[in-house]
Write an enzyme that holds these catalytic residues in place. Structure first.
Site, PDB file in Angstrom:
ATOM      1  N   GLY A 216       0.835  -1.205   0.000  1.00  0.00           N
ATOM      2  CA  GLY A 216       0.000   0.000   0.000  1.00  0.00           C
ATOM      3  C   GLY A 216       0.856   1.236   0.000  1.00  0.00           C
ATOM      4  O   GLY A 216       2.072   1.166  -0.224  1.00  0.00           O
ATOM      5  N   ASN A 217       0.266   2.383   0.196  1.00  0.00           N
ATOM      6  CA  ASN A 217       1.045   3.613   0.316  1.00  0.00           C
ATOM      7  C   ASN A 217       0.370   4.548   1.302  1.00  0.00           C
ATOM      8  O   ASN A 217      -0.722   4.260   1.804  1.00  0.00           O
ATOM      9  CB  ASN A 217       1.254   4.264  -1.054  1.00  0.00           C
TER      10      ASN A 217
END
Ligand code: CTP
Length: 405
Positions: A216-217
Site C-alpha cells: 500500500g502507500n
C-alpha cells in the site's frame, strides 16, 4: 490560537445535546480569543451534559436555555437575540437538531432562533458514525448545505461509545479557524459546474500479496475527498472512487469503494461517461503477478516479490477522450517538481496536472495541509499553501477557468 479572525463579530453559539457538548466550553474560549462576542443558547438535551452556568462563566453573558423564560425575554427577546447574531454556530449539532433545522421546526429556543435569524449558520455535527452515515442524516445535511449552511466536520476517529468512524466533533480550534472570513466566502460559491459530471479518484490502492498482507502507500485520500466535496458544492454530479480510507463521504457525492488498482480502473470506467476526470488517487504502479492463495510462510533469508505493472488509469482515461472535457492528474514528487510534473502532463496527454512536493514537513500525504502548483500546456499556477479543503476549492476554481478557456 491568538488569531483575531472574528474580531468584533457577534457569535451565537447553540449547543446541542451530545457528549461532545463539553467541547463547546473550549469553543467559547476559542471564539473569544479570536475576538468574538459570544452568547450561548442550549437545548434541553445539552443541559444534561454541561450546565448553563459553565457557559455563563466562560461567555460572560447569561446562558439562554428556554423560550419560556420571562426574565430573559424581558432583557433580550429571542427574536432580538436572533437579530443580534452576526453568525450562528451550532456545536455539537446532533442528528436530531440537523433534522429539525432541515425541516424548519421551531419547537424550542435553538430551533426558533435558527428559523428567525438572517445570519449565516454553521453546523459542526457530532454523533455516532452510523447515525451520521444514515441516509436520513445525509439528506438533511444536503438540504442544509443547499440552503447555504456551512458544515464543519465531523472528523473520523474514536467515538465516545467505543466505536470508531466519522462522527467526532471537529476540534474547537479547527472550527474557529474554519469560521474565518475566507472560509465564509468559500461557502457562498456559484454553481459553475452545474450540469457536469465529475469522476474523482482518491486514496491509496492496496495490492494483495496473500490473504493477510498487501502493498500500500501513505495516501490519506483527504485531497481527493476535498476535491469531490468542492466540485459537488459547485453544482457538479460527483462520483468518488475511493481506495481504502476511513473518511466520511462528502454530502451529495456518490461513493464507490475499491481496494486494488485493477478495481479502481474498473470502477472509474463504470462511472463514465463524464465531463471531467480528476485522478487524485495514489494508484500502485506495481501489483503482485499472482497473489498467493494462502499466507506466505517465511523460509529463506530473503524474499523477492514478482511484481507487474498496473494499468495507468489516468493515461487510459486521457486516451479515450470521448465526451471528456478535462482530464486532471496529480503528481507527488520529492525533487524536480516542475520538470517531472510537466513531463507527466505531456506523456499522459493531460489538460492539467497538480504537483505537490512530498516528503517535506507539514505537507503531502498524511497532512491536512498541502502546497501545490498546477501546470497546463502554456501556464501554471502556484496555490497559496494551506488546508486541503481550501486548496480543493482553489483547484476547482482553476478547473472552471480552464474549462472556459
Ligand atoms: N495514476 C493512475 N494509474 C496508475 C498510476 C498513476 O491513474 N496506475 C495516476 C494518479 O492518479 C495520478 C498520476 O497518475 O493522477 C500520478 O502519476 P504517476 O506517473 O503514476 O506518478 P508516480 O506514481 O509518482 O510516478 P513515478 O513513480 O514515475 O514518479
Amino acid at each position: 490560537m491568538a488569531d483575531d479572525n472574528l474580531k468584533g463579530q457577534r457569535v451565537l453559539l447553540c449547543v446541542g445535546g451530545g457528549i461532545a457538548a463539553y467541547k463547546a466550553l473550549e469553543l467559547v474560549r476559542r471564539l473569544r480569543e479570536a475576538g468574538a462576542q459570544v452568547q450561548v443558547a442550549m437545548t434541553a438535551g445539552a443541559q444534561h451534559f454541561v450546565t448553563p452556568l459553565s457557559f455563563q462563566a466562560l461567555s460572560g453573558s447569561p446562558t439562554r436555555t428556554t423560550l419560556w423564560d420571562s426574565a430573559a425575554e424581558a432583557s433580550m427577546g429571542h427574536i432580538e437575540l436572533a437579530r443580534w447574531a452576526d453568525r450562528i454556530l451550532i456545536a455539537p449539532a446532533t442528528a436530531d437538531l440537523l433534522a429539525k433545522l432541515a425541516h424548519g421546526f421551531a419547537d424550542d429556543l435553538v430551533t426558533t432562533l435558527c428559523l428567525a435569524t438572517t445570519a449565516p449558520i454553521t453546523v459542526a455535527p457530532a454523533m455516532n458514525h452510523r447515525m451520521w452515515g444514515h441516509p436520513a442524516t445525509q439528506a438533511n445535511i444536503a438540504t442544509l448545505r443547499a440552503r447555504g449552511v456551512q458544515v464543519i466536520g465531523p472528523e473520523d476517529g474514536p467515538l465516545a461509545e467505543g466505536e470508531s468512524g466519522p462522527g467526532r466533533l471537529s476540534e474547537p480550534g479547527a472550527i474557529v479557524a474554519a469560521l474565518s472570513p475566507q472560509a465564509e466566502s468559500a461557502v457562498a460559491i456559484d454553481q459553475a459546474l452545474k450540469g457536469l459530471k465529475v469522476v474523482v479518484s482518491a486514496g491509496p490502492t492496496y495490492e494483495d500479496l496473500d490473504p493477510v498482507r498487501y502493498l500500500g502507500n501513505r495516501s490519506s485520500g483527504k485531497m481527493g475527498f476535498a476535491v469531490a466535496d468542492s466540485a459537488r458544492r459547485r453544482g457538479a454530479e460527483v462520483v468518488l472512487i475511493a481506495g481504502p480510507v476511513h473518511l466520511a463521504t462528502p454530502a451529495g457525492v456518490k461513493r464507490v469503494d475499491v481496494r486494488s488498482a485493477a478495481q479502481m480502473r474498473e470502477a472509474v470506467f463504470a462511472a463514465f461517461p463524464a465531463d471531467i476526470y480528476i485522478g487524485a488517487a495514489a494508484v500502485a504502479d506495481y501489483t503482485p503477478r499472482a497473489p498467493a492463495a494462502n499466507k506466505i510462510k517465511k523460509s529463506n533469508e530473503s524474499l523477492a516479490l514478482d511484481l507487474v505493472r498496473t494499468p495507468d488509469i489516468l493515461s487510459e482515461v486521457a486516451a479515450q477522450t470521448q465526451g471528456l472535457k478535462l482530464v486532471v492528474g496529480f503528481a507527488a514528487e520529492t525533487e524536480n517538481v516542475a520538470g517531472y510534473a510537466r513531463g507527466k502532463l505531456v506523456a499522459k496527454h493531460l489538460d492539467l496536472i497538480v504537483a505537490n512536493r512530498v516528503g517535506v514537513a507539514d505537507g503531502g500525504f498524511e497532512s491536512d495541509q498541502n502546497a501545490m502548483t498546477a501546470y497546463w500546456q502554456d501556464g501554471e499556477r502556484v496555490f497559496n499553501p494551506g488546508a486541503k479543503t481550501r486548496l480543493a476549492d482553489d483547484l476547482i476554481e482553476l478547473i472552471v477557468e480552464r474549462l472556459n478557456a
